[in-house]
Scaffold this active site. Structure first.
Site, short mmCIF file in Angstrom:
data_model
loop_
_atom_site.label_atom_id
_atom_site.label_comp_id
_atom_site.label_asym_id
_atom_site.label_seq_id
_atom_site.Cartn_x
_atom_site.Cartn_y
_atom_site.Cartn_z
N THR A 141 -17.83 -20.02 -15.59
CA THR A 141 -18.47 -21.14 -16.31
C THR A 141 -18.62 -20.77 -17.79
O THR A 141 -19.41 -21.37 -18.49
CB THR A 141 -19.86 -21.47 -15.71
OG1 THR A 141 -20.66 -20.28 -15.72
CG2 THR A 141 -19.76 -22.01 -14.32
N SER A 142 -17.85 -19.75 -18.23
CA SER A 142 -18.01 -19.30 -19.62
C SER A 142 -16.98 -19.90 -20.57
O SER A 142 -17.26 -20.89 -21.24
CB SER A 142 -17.98 -17.78 -19.70
OG SER A 142 -19.27 -17.29 -19.44
N ARG A 143 -15.80 -19.32 -20.62
CA ARG A 143 -14.73 -19.87 -21.45
C ARG A 143 -13.41 -19.70 -20.70
O ARG A 143 -13.15 -18.65 -20.09
CB ARG A 143 -14.65 -19.15 -22.80
CG ARG A 143 -15.71 -19.59 -23.80
CD ARG A 143 -15.57 -21.06 -24.25
NE ARG A 143 -16.60 -21.48 -25.18
CZ ARG A 143 -17.74 -22.09 -24.84
NH1 ARG A 143 -18.02 -22.34 -23.57
NH2 ARG A 143 -18.60 -22.47 -25.76
N LYS B 111 -28.32 -14.36 -21.63
CA LYS B 111 -29.29 -15.33 -21.13
C LYS B 111 -28.85 -15.96 -19.81
O LYS B 111 -29.61 -16.00 -18.85
CB LYS B 111 -29.51 -16.43 -22.20
CG LYS B 111 -30.20 -15.91 -23.44
CD LYS B 111 -30.38 -16.98 -24.49
CE LYS B 111 -29.14 -17.32 -25.27
NZ LYS B 111 -28.55 -16.24 -26.07
N GLU C 92 -7.99 -26.25 -21.56
CA GLU C 92 -8.75 -27.43 -21.14
C GLU C 92 -8.83 -28.53 -22.20
O GLU C 92 -9.12 -29.68 -21.88
CB GLU C 92 -10.18 -27.03 -20.76
CG GLU C 92 -11.05 -26.61 -21.95
CD GLU C 92 -12.47 -26.20 -21.55
OE1 GLU C 92 -12.62 -25.42 -20.60
OE2 GLU C 92 -13.42 -26.66 -22.21
N HIS D 4 -16.19 -28.76 -17.61
CA HIS D 4 -17.12 -28.29 -18.64
C HIS D 4 -18.44 -29.06 -18.60
O HIS D 4 -18.92 -29.55 -19.62
CB HIS D 4 -16.47 -28.38 -20.03
CG HIS D 4 -16.91 -27.25 -20.92
ND1 HIS D 4 -16.04 -26.45 -21.62
CD2 HIS D 4 -18.16 -26.76 -21.20
CE1 HIS D 4 -16.71 -25.54 -22.30
NE2 HIS D 4 -17.99 -25.70 -22.05
N GLN D 5 -19.00 -29.15 -17.39
CA GLN D 5 -20.25 -29.90 -17.23
C GLN D 5 -21.45 -29.00 -16.95
O GLN D 5 -22.56 -29.50 -16.76
CB GLN D 5 -20.11 -30.94 -16.10
CG GLN D 5 -20.20 -30.36 -14.69
CD GLN D 5 -20.30 -31.41 -13.61
OE1 GLN D 5 -19.29 -31.99 -13.22
NE2 GLN D 5 -21.49 -31.68 -13.11
N ALA D 6 -21.23 -27.67 -16.93
CA ALA D 6 -22.32 -26.78 -16.53
C ALA D 6 -23.56 -26.95 -17.41
O ALA D 6 -24.68 -26.87 -16.94
CB ALA D 6 -21.84 -25.33 -16.57
N PHE D 7 -23.34 -27.25 -18.69
CA PHE D 7 -24.49 -27.39 -19.61
C PHE D 7 -25.20 -28.72 -19.44
O PHE D 7 -26.29 -28.91 -19.97
CB PHE D 7 -23.98 -27.32 -21.08
CG PHE D 7 -23.32 -28.60 -21.52
CD1 PHE D 7 -22.01 -28.88 -21.15
CD2 PHE D 7 -24.00 -29.54 -22.27
CE1 PHE D 7 -21.40 -30.07 -21.52
CE2 PHE D 7 -23.40 -30.74 -22.65
CZ PHE D 7 -22.10 -31.00 -22.28
P1 NAD Z 1 -25.56 -14.52 -24.54
O1 NAD Z 1 -25.12 -14.24 -25.93
O2 NAD Z 1 -27.02 -14.63 -24.24
O3 NAD Z 1 -24.96 -13.40 -23.55
C1 NAD Z 1 -23.64 -12.97 -23.57
C2 NAD Z 1 -23.59 -11.56 -23.05
O4 NAD Z 1 -22.23 -11.17 -22.94
C3 NAD Z 1 -24.28 -10.54 -23.97
O5 NAD Z 1 -25.16 -9.73 -23.22
C4 NAD Z 1 -23.11 -9.74 -24.55
O6 NAD Z 1 -23.45 -8.38 -24.82
C5 NAD Z 1 -22.11 -9.83 -23.42
N1 NAD Z 1 -20.74 -9.56 -23.81
C6 NAD Z 1 -20.13 -9.76 -24.99
N2 NAD Z 1 -18.84 -9.37 -24.94
C7 NAD Z 1 -18.64 -8.90 -23.68
C8 NAD Z 1 -17.55 -8.36 -23.00
N3 NAD Z 1 -16.36 -8.20 -23.60
N4 NAD Z 1 -17.70 -7.97 -21.72
C9 NAD Z 1 -18.90 -8.11 -21.10
N5 NAD Z 1 -19.98 -8.62 -21.69
C10 NAD Z 1 -19.86 -9.01 -22.96
O7 NAD Z 1 -24.78 -15.82 -24.11
P2 NAD Z 1 -25.17 -16.86 -22.95
O8 NAD Z 1 -26.09 -17.89 -23.50
O9 NAD Z 1 -25.55 -16.12 -21.73
O10 NAD Z 1 -23.77 -17.59 -22.71
C11 NAD Z 1 -22.65 -16.90 -22.18
C12 NAD Z 1 -21.42 -17.76 -22.35
O11 NAD Z 1 -21.54 -18.93 -21.54
C13 NAD Z 1 -21.23 -18.33 -23.77
O12 NAD Z 1 -20.58 -17.39 -24.61
C14 NAD Z 1 -20.36 -19.52 -23.52
O13 NAD Z 1 -19.00 -19.14 -23.62
C15 NAD Z 1 -20.68 -19.92 -22.09
N6 NAD Z 1 -21.34 -21.23 -21.97
C16 NAD Z 1 -20.77 -22.17 -21.19
C17 NAD Z 1 -21.36 -23.42 -21.05
C18 NAD Z 1 -20.77 -24.48 -20.15
O14 NAD Z 1 -21.20 -25.64 -20.21
N7 NAD Z 1 -19.83 -24.17 -19.29
C19 NAD Z 1 -22.55 -23.70 -21.74
C20 NAD Z 1 -23.11 -22.70 -22.53
C21 NAD Z 1 -22.51 -21.47 -22.65
#
Ligand code: NAD
Length: 330
Positions: free
Chosen positions: A233-235, A154, A264, A296-299
């Site tokens: 901005t993921s983990r 997403k 973090e 961790h403010q992206a959300f």
């Molecule tokens: P999502 O589930 O819609 O999409 C994740 C995608 O990553 C999927 O298409 C999946 O197939 C793919 N994936 C899984 N393992 C993988 C790998 N090893 N290599 C490459 N691709 C891989 O998730 P999303 O809603 O797009 O969110 C993504 C990430 O963003 C979340 O998992 C979360 O860690 C992070 N996030 C961060 C914040 C923030 O405030 N910073 C807020 C929400 C989410």
């Protein structure tokens, strides 16, 4: 009356959860402390425990919660890497908020890129002091550059759309390819090595799993273009922070934008301004001129917060009304 214990809460959580609770009238206790093995006993007597990204629900914590009679662990976030889900005892359900605002995170990622590339944070500080010079502020056009996106879910897809709007070429890697989306948004799937080799900017949008822990390390960075910009901005644990610092020091990376950091938990989301940073890597990264860190403010947009609160309550309501819940993590 259903009793809920919230862990790791801030003023903004309490305000919004109280407002939405007018519809449900749950009995709520807000703890500032994070959930971990030591604090788990605070959940005694509650039906639901509600946690966020930096609480630790490992096997021992899950077992304690189950023993104390907690029936639902409601995550008010999407990622569940902090819950040892495979070890979750029977009779304790885990639910999450699968999506709150992918726009919030994707837009913040674009913001980090612009802040880094166009040095917005530097100009802001300068002009406040009436320094209107441009020395050291040279950036580059994103138009025509190659952006590599790891994880096309997403958030990744919205970030791709934004980058395509800037006129960038986008290449992507995902364990599952969405060929229709690639056609529609105009990006190409490639393997990781090609993505590393060809990207001017690399942005991480995949969840943290056992397989991709420390995906970005000295070896993967050595395959990237010199001067690459890395955005996360993921983990935090997707990047080995020691290697990141080393490669920044050696001038192999042009810039880094982080909303998450490997270790973090002790720092992010807390006011540490009267303390000091013991984490050597975090200290070094904060001292570097080509690193921009947000905590961790992206959300953190109004829309996302509202969605988090409403979905968390819907999860709880579904669980106690129908005995199951759509957003269960299995
Ligand atoms: P999502 O589930 O819609 O999409 C994740 C995608 O990553 C999927 O298409 C999946 O197939 C793919 N994936 C899984 N393992 C993988 C790998 N090893 N290599 C490459 N691709 C891989 O998730 P999303 O809603 O797009 O969110 C993504 C990430 O963003 C979340 O998992 C979360 O860690 C992070 N996030 C961060 C914040 C923030 O405030 N910073 C807020 C929400 C989410």
């Amino acid at each position: 009356m259903i009793k809920i214990a919230f862990f790791d809460t801030k003023e903004y959580d309490r305000e919004m959860f109280d407002e939405y609770n007018k519809k449900y009238n749950y009995e709520i206790t807000y703890y500032k402390t994070k959930l971990n093995e030591e604090t788990a006993p605070l959940a005694s007597g509650y039906d639901v425990v509600c946690i966020f990204v930096n609480d630790n629900a490992n096997e021992a914590v899950l077992k304690k919660l189950k023993k104390m009679g907690v029936k639902l662990l409601a995550l008010r976030c999407a990622g569940f890497n902090n819950v040892e889900i495979a070890k979750c005892p029977k009779g304790l359900t885990v639910a999450r908020v699968p999506a709150y605002s992918p726009y919030a995170v994707a837009e913040h990622t674009a913001g980090l890129l612009l802040a880094l590339n166009r040095k917005v944070y530097k100009s802001y500080q300068r002009t406040k002091k009436y320094n209107f010079s441009l020395d050291g502020l040279l950036g580059f056009d994103i138009n025509g550059k190659t952006v590599g996106v790891i994880g096309t879910g997403k958030i990744g897809k919205i970030f791709i759309k934004i980058m395509r709007g800037f006129g960038a070429n986008v290449i992507a890697y995902d364990v599952y390819k969405d060929i229709d989306a690639a056609k529609e948004l105009g990006y190409k799937y490639v393997d990781l090595n090609k993505l590393y080799k060809e990207s001017d900017i690399i942005s991480l949008h995949c969840p943290l799993t056992d397989e991709n822990h420390n995906l970005i390390n000295e070896e993967s960075i050595s395959k990237m273009k010199k001067g690459v910009i890395i955005l996360n901005t993921s983990r935090g644990k997707l990047i080995n922070s020691k290697d990141l610092v080393k490669c920044l020091e050696e001038g192999r990376i042009g810039g880094v934008g982080l909303d998450v950091f490997e270790d973090e938990e002790e720092y992010f989301l807390n006011d540490m301004s009267n303390s000091y940073i013991r984490d050597v890597e975090l200290s070094l990264l904060l001292s570097m001129p080509n690193v921009v860190i947000t905590a961790h403010q992206a959300f953190f947009t109004k829309e996302a917060l509202e969605k988090i609160v409403s979905t968390t309550y819907e999860n709880i309501d579904n669980f106690f009304t129908n005995g199951k819940c759509e957003n269960e993590v299995k």
